[in-house]
Design an enzyme around this catalytic site. Structure first.
Site, PDB file in Angstrom:
ATOM      1  CE  LYS A  13      -2.140  -1.159   3.876  1.00 32.96           C
ATOM      2  NZ  LYS A  13      -1.547  -2.495   4.160  1.00 32.96           N
ATOM      3  NE  ARG A  89      -5.401  -0.124   8.758  1.00 31.44           N
ATOM      4  CZ  ARG A  89      -4.154  -0.480   8.485  1.00 31.44           C
ATOM      5  NH1 ARG A  89      -3.752  -1.695   8.701  1.00 31.44           N
ATOM      6  NH2 ARG A  89      -3.295   0.403   8.028  1.00 31.44           N
ATOM      7  NE  ARG A 128       7.719  -2.891   7.262  1.00 31.88           N
ATOM      8  CZ  ARG A 128       6.409  -2.673   7.167  1.00 31.88           C
ATOM      9  NH1 ARG A 128       5.932  -1.965   6.167  1.00 31.88           N
ATOM     10  NH2 ARG A 128       5.581  -3.162   8.057  1.00 31.88           N
ATOM     11  NE  ARG A 161       5.490  -0.711  10.565  1.00 32.56           N
ATOM     12  CZ  ARG A 161       4.506  -0.634   9.684  1.00 32.56           C
ATOM     13  NH1 ARG A 161       4.698   0.013   8.553  1.00 32.56           N
ATOM     14  NH2 ARG A 161       3.340  -1.201   9.915  1.00 32.56           N
ATOM     15  NE  ARG A 172       1.056  -5.000  11.532  1.00 28.39           N
ATOM     16  CZ  ARG A 172       2.265  -5.029  10.943  1.00 28.39           C
ATOM     17  NH1 ARG A 172       3.282  -5.640  11.522  1.00 28.39           N
ATOM     18  NH2 ARG A 172       2.445  -4.449   9.792  1.00 28.39           N
TER      19      ARG A 172
END
Ligand code: AP5
Ligand code: MG
Length: 216
Positions: A13, A89, A128, A161, A172
């Site tokens: 996204k 969301r 990431r 992160r 999540r």
């Protein structure tokens, strides 16, 4: 053109929205980054946001989200269009946004849905890395730093992160299945959904999105 971009964690996204912003000059609402900035403030709301997103790995309550979005909309120039990344969301957030935009004489033209498998979500999120100094993002697989786990700009050691731990990724993804999937179903029924295969390369995904947007 007013867009929302939706999809599971690490579907791209943020990556795709930033490219669309560069190409189309849209205003950019990035829910996650705006919330992360707020956690750095020494405020009550910042502490509450930190608790939900970074410690529990759950969605920030709607009452905070709608306030954050309404404030942002009031201070943003929407004349060239806007892209909402990470918001809405859940169905209620979507209905709220639709009403708020309607009051400004605007509507959501398309919802771009980036579809990827669960295994790819995991692979991308675990790879990431972020620079703690300048926030630049890397990915050890697709966008690695020049020197082993150091930021190309600051030479500072890269970190993950805070919510990219296995436990929080699992939570999540579960939340996504439970509350965001119904939103995808709703916008599909409303005829504004554009489904894109998010597993292709960054460049190919971007081309596919632009191809669809040209038809509007
Ligand atoms: P948020 O920051 O929005 O996180 P997220 O939804 O978990 O999604 P990500 O940012 O992790 O993934 P992305 O889809 O943007 O992918 P990206 O481009 O980064 O939200 C964080 C938290 O904030 C939430 O958990 C919640 O607590 C709170 N929050 C946010 N919005 C909220 C709301 N509306 N209501 C309530 N709470 C809210 O890419 C990921 C990685 O993959 C990168 O490393 C990238 O380089 C790589 N990659 C991207 N595209 C490709 C590709 N095509 N091929 C290979 N690699 C790729
Ligand atoms: Mg993102």
């Amino acid at each position: 053109m007013n867009l929302i971009i939706v999809g599971p964690q690490a579907s791209g996204k943020g990556t795709q929205a930033k490219l669309l912003v560069q190409k189309l000059g849209l205003a950019y609402f990035e829910a996650g980054d705006i919330l992360r900035e707020k956690t750095k403030e020494n405020s009550l709301i910042g502490k509450e946001i930190d608790l939900w997103m970074n410690q529990k790995g759950k969605l920030v309550p709607d009452k905070i989200m709608v306030q954050v979005v309404a404030e942002w909309l009031d201070r943003t120039d929407l004349s060239k269009g806007v892209i909402f990344d990470g918001f809405p969301r859940v169905v209620d957030q979507y209905l709220f946004l639709r009403d708020l935009l309607k009051k400004k004489g605007l509507r959501i033209d398309r919802a771009i849905y980036l579809k990827i498998s669960r295994s790819i979500c995991w692979k991308r999120l675990r790879a990431r890395r972020i620079c703690p100094k300048c926030d630049r993002e890397f990915n050890l697989i697709t966008r690695p730093p020049k020197t082993d786990e150091l930021c190309d700009d600051c030479q500072v050691g890269l970190v993950q992160r805070q919510d990219d731990t296995p436990e929080l990724i699992k939570r999540r993804l579960k939340t996504y299945e439970e509350v965001t999937k119904p939103l995808v179903t709703l916008v599909s029924k409303e005829g504004i959904l554009v489904e894109i295969d998010g597993e292709k390369t960054v460049e190919k995904v971007q081309q596919d999105i632009l191809k669809h947007l040209k038809k509007i």
